[in-house]
Enzyme design. Sequence first.
Site, mmCIF file in Angstrom:
data_model
loop_
_atom_site.group_PDB
_atom_site.id
_atom_site.type_symbol
_atom_site.label_atom_id
_atom_site.label_comp_id
_atom_site.label_asym_id
_atom_site.label_seq_id
_atom_site.Cartn_x
_atom_site.Cartn_y
_atom_site.Cartn_z
ATOM 1 C CG LEU A 1 3.184 4.508 8.859
ATOM 2 C CD1 LEU A 1 2.551 3.591 9.912
ATOM 3 C CD2 LEU A 1 4.412 3.839 8.268
ATOM 4 C CG ASP A 2 2.015 4.081 1.796
ATOM 5 O OD1 ASP A 2 2.453 5.240 1.726
ATOM 6 O OD2 ASP A 2 2.568 3.098 1.282
#
Length: 235
Positions: free
Chosen positions: A102-103
């Site tokens: 995930l960012d």
Amino acid sequence: MRLDKFFASQSLASRKEVKELVKKGLVKINGIPARSSDMTITPEEDVILLNGKTISYKEHIYIMMNKPQGVVSATEDNLHATVLDLVPPELFRKGLFPAGRLDKDTVGFVLVTDDGDFAHRMLSPKKHVSKTYEAIISDAVSPEDISAFQEGLQLKDGTLCLRAELKVLEPGKQPLVQIVIHEGKYHQIKRMFEARGKKVLFLKRTKIGNLSLDENLAPGECKEILHKELDQILE
Ligand code: URA
């Protein structure tokens, strides 16, 4: 592996507790009382008894994490905390890594494991394991946006996306939406909305396959997940 580490890795006892158990003669290795809590054992071969009961060795661990903002989905980073920094000692093992990223500013469900084969199956593009996200969008979402997601939209760089589901959960100027995708391109959700002239203001992954993020996990918390729950990931 050190005996006390083995106990900790199987979530059975802390290092201090193992010392006590060994002192009391409650731990046996292949029928012989353990000498010390830091002695070396081979978990795959040795028979470890605690209080007369055999401990079956779990080869791998699977952790559901609710990743908070500002933490990177990596095993190491010079600047930022990583998801591994959030794994509590009783679940920590050598070889852990996040299965999928995930960012840094995205929150929600990250699976952390030491099982490379499982991660490979889960992430394989052929498998199309779905990922469900909730997002707050900068502008109202139109029926055309929903159709574009449904048909498989084209990103600004020309990349084609697979069909995805977009649903408005709370309408408004900055609506809350749910998106289900069946692949995992770099910054995919943000780029999909960018292709529709909109920005993602907040992004949370709520589900991998059919397994939902446990709502009782506060940001930064994790819990071990069981084999039957893993089946839900692969659907
Ligand atoms: N899509 C994104 O844009 N970012 C994420 O972190 C996950 C999916």
